[in-house]
Design an enzyme around this catalytic site. Structure first.
Site, PDB file in Angstrom:
ATOM      1  N   ASP A   6     -35.226 -30.431 134.075  1.00  0.00           N
ATOM      2  CA  ASP A   6     -36.191 -30.963 133.099  1.00  0.00           C
ATOM      3  C   ASP A   6     -37.259 -29.892 132.918  1.00  0.00           C
ATOM      4  O   ASP A   6     -37.319 -28.922 133.675  1.00  0.00           O
ATOM      5  CB  ASP A   6     -36.818 -32.268 133.648  1.00  0.00           C
ATOM      6  CG  ASP A   6     -37.878 -32.845 132.723  1.00  0.00           C
ATOM      7  OD1 ASP A   6     -37.644 -32.897 131.499  1.00  0.00           O
ATOM      8  OD2 ASP A   6     -38.962 -33.230 133.206  1.00  0.00           O
ATOM      9  N   SER A   7     -38.137 -30.107 131.924  1.00  0.00           N
ATOM     10  CA  SER A   7     -39.252 -29.184 131.742  1.00  0.00           C
ATOM     11  C   SER A   7     -40.246 -29.291 132.895  1.00  0.00           C
ATOM     12  O   SER A   7     -41.119 -28.443 133.039  1.00  0.00           O
ATOM     13  CB  SER A   7     -39.984 -29.506 130.437  1.00  0.00           C
ATOM     14  OG  SER A   7     -40.515 -30.819 130.506  1.00  0.00           O
ATOM     15  N   CYS A  69     -33.742 -34.547 130.454  1.00  0.00           N
ATOM     16  CA  CYS A  69     -34.835 -34.295 129.520  1.00  0.00           C
ATOM     17  C   CYS A  69     -34.312 -34.620 128.124  1.00  0.00           C
ATOM     18  O   CYS A  69     -33.298 -34.048 127.702  1.00  0.00           O
ATOM     19  CB  CYS A  69     -35.218 -32.820 129.622  1.00  0.00           C
ATOM     20  SG  CYS A  69     -36.398 -32.284 128.383  1.00  0.00           S
ATOM     21  N   GLU A 147     -47.470 -34.511 134.838  1.00  0.00           N
ATOM     22  CA  GLU A 147     -47.404 -33.240 135.578  1.00  0.00           C
ATOM     23  C   GLU A 147     -48.581 -33.117 136.545  1.00  0.00           C
ATOM     24  O   GLU A 147     -48.458 -32.540 137.615  1.00  0.00           O
ATOM     25  CB  GLU A 147     -47.377 -32.038 134.616  1.00  0.00           C
ATOM     26  CG  GLU A 147     -46.056 -31.860 133.887  1.00  0.00           C
ATOM     27  CD  GLU A 147     -44.867 -31.559 134.807  1.00  0.00           C
ATOM     28  OE1 GLU A 147     -44.994 -30.705 135.703  1.00  0.00           O
ATOM     29  OE2 GLU A 147     -43.807 -32.195 134.633  1.00  0.00           O
ATOM     30  N   CYS A 179     -38.582 -40.178 126.658  1.00  0.00           N
ATOM     31  CA  CYS A 179     -38.911 -38.918 127.352  1.00  0.00           C
ATOM     32  C   CYS A 179     -38.922 -39.254 128.827  1.00  0.00           C
ATOM     33  O   CYS A 179     -39.472 -40.289 129.229  1.00  0.00           O
ATOM     34  CB  CYS A 179     -40.286 -38.419 126.911  1.00  0.00           C
ATOM     35  SG  CYS A 179     -40.959 -37.102 127.962  1.00  0.00           S
ATOM     36  N   HIS A 181     -40.486 -38.134 131.298  1.00  0.00           N
ATOM     37  CA  HIS A 181     -41.786 -38.209 131.988  1.00  0.00           C
ATOM     38  C   HIS A 181     -42.396 -39.616 131.877  1.00  0.00           C
ATOM     39  O   HIS A 181     -43.168 -40.019 132.738  1.00  0.00           O
ATOM     40  CB  HIS A 181     -42.784 -37.219 131.371  1.00  0.00           C
ATOM     41  CG  HIS A 181     -42.626 -35.800 131.838  1.00  0.00           C
ATOM     42  ND1 HIS A 181     -41.619 -34.989 131.389  1.00  0.00           N
ATOM     43  CD2 HIS A 181     -43.363 -35.049 132.687  1.00  0.00           C
ATOM     44  CE1 HIS A 181     -41.740 -33.791 131.956  1.00  0.00           C
ATOM     45  NE2 HIS A 181     -42.793 -33.804 132.754  1.00  0.00           N
TER      46      HIS A 181
HETATM   47  N1  DGL Z   1     -39.250 -34.777 129.967  1.00  0.00           N
HETATM   48  C1  DGL Z   1     -38.929 -34.249 128.721  1.00  0.00           C
HETATM   49  C2  DGL Z   1     -38.216 -35.196 127.793  1.00  0.00           C
HETATM   50  O1  DGL Z   1     -37.524 -36.051 128.265  1.00  0.00           O
HETATM   51  C3  DGL Z   1     -39.760 -33.197 128.064  1.00  0.00           C
HETATM   52  C4  DGL Z   1     -41.213 -33.378 127.984  1.00  0.00           C
HETATM   53  C5  DGL Z   1     -41.864 -32.094 127.499  1.00  0.00           C
HETATM   54  O2  DGL Z   1     -41.713 -31.093 128.193  1.00  0.00           O
HETATM   55  O3  DGL Z   1     -42.488 -32.129 126.441  1.00  0.00           O
HETATM   56  O4  DGL Z   1     -38.283 -35.092 126.603  1.00  0.00           O
END
Ligand code: DGL
Length: 254
Positions: A6-7, A69, A147, A179, A181
């Site tokens: 993931d990011s 992600c 984060e 997302c 996160h």
């Molecule tokens: N967790 C990520 C997603 O599912 C990316 C969030 C990001 O880095 O903007 O889209």
């Protein structure tokens, strides 16, 4: 070994569900936190990062990779599947279960700008969104909060309020977390929604459990499930500070 990336720490919300169905596996997790957030980055940029990370995970021994992600799945999974000889499991925006769940006929989707404009999401919405109204909003500032580990308290609630208020005003009773996160903000989302629309019960849909089940099916089909002798392990890697990921792991995987 299962590779997950993931990011940032968002993919841990998917890992948390995977671990429930595959508790005896070996995992290698990569957080691309030096390049986070992905949400506003170009498709080409994300494909470039996804290639580098895939190669790294394969070198570590991954024989299947979960793109945990939504933004990277939308931008890069088709390219990854063409270029690399391992199976990839991606995130699906949970429009279908949300359409089945709504009673008001209005579904809210929270995701990054990259996911919302991607063809993959537009296709899913077109395929399953018929007969309901779908309203979308970027979870503005959500990734940064997660984060930093600030998933509750006044700042988290104020940030969440800004993005969910338009969905609730439109009549949504079902909110898709598009997302990885965002599930860490589910308690804040529920709390703020109860304040903003008392009396309307809000269903929050996280696709991670369905993705975990799908991963298990694919591994079963491909003969990749452990034979019983393998023990659980989790290797953590990050392109930026590993401390953020380690702290998040301790806190989020309780
Ligand atoms: N967790 C990520 C997603 O599912 C990316 C969030 C990001 O880095 O903007 O889209």
């Amino acid at each position: 070994m299962i590779g997950i990336f993931d990011s940032g720490v968002g993919g841990l919300s998917v890992f948390r569900e995977i671990r429930k169905v595959l508790p005896g596996e070996k995992y290698v997790y990569f957080s691309d936190n030096a390049h986070c957030p992905y949400g506003e980055k170009s498709r080409e940029y994300i494909i470039g990062r996804a290639r580098r990370i895939t190669e790294f995970l394969m070198e570590r021994g991954a024989d299947i990779i979960v793109v945990a992600c939504n933004t990277a799945t939308a931008a890069a999974i088709a390219t990854l599947r063409k270029e690399y000889d391992v199976p990839f499991i991606g995130m699906e925006p949970a429009v279908k279960p949300a359409v089945a769940a709504t009673r008001t006929g209005v579904v809210g989707v929270l995701a990054t700008a990259g996911t919302l404009k991607a063809e993959k999401y537009r296709d899913t919405r077109g395929k399953y969104g018929e007969g309901v109204q779908i309203v979308e909003h970027v979870g503005q500032g959500f990734v940064e909060l997660v984060e930093r580990g600030e998933t509750d308290g006044p700042e988290a609630e104020a940030t969440v309020r800004e993005s969910i208020a338009p969905l609730l005003t439109a009549g949504a009773d079902t909110i898709v977390l598009g997302c990885t996160h965002y599930p860490f903000l589910s308690p804040a989302i529920s709390k703020v929604a109860a304040e903003l629309t008392p009396g309307r019960s809000i269903t929050i849909i996280d696709p991670a459990p369905a993705v975990a089940r799908h991963l298990m099916e694919v591994m079963n089909d491909k003969g990749l499930l452990p034979d019983g002798s393998a023990g659980y392990s989790l290797e953590l890697h990050a392109s930026g500070s590993p401390t953020a990921l380690e702290t998040a792991c301790g806190r989020m995987l309780k």
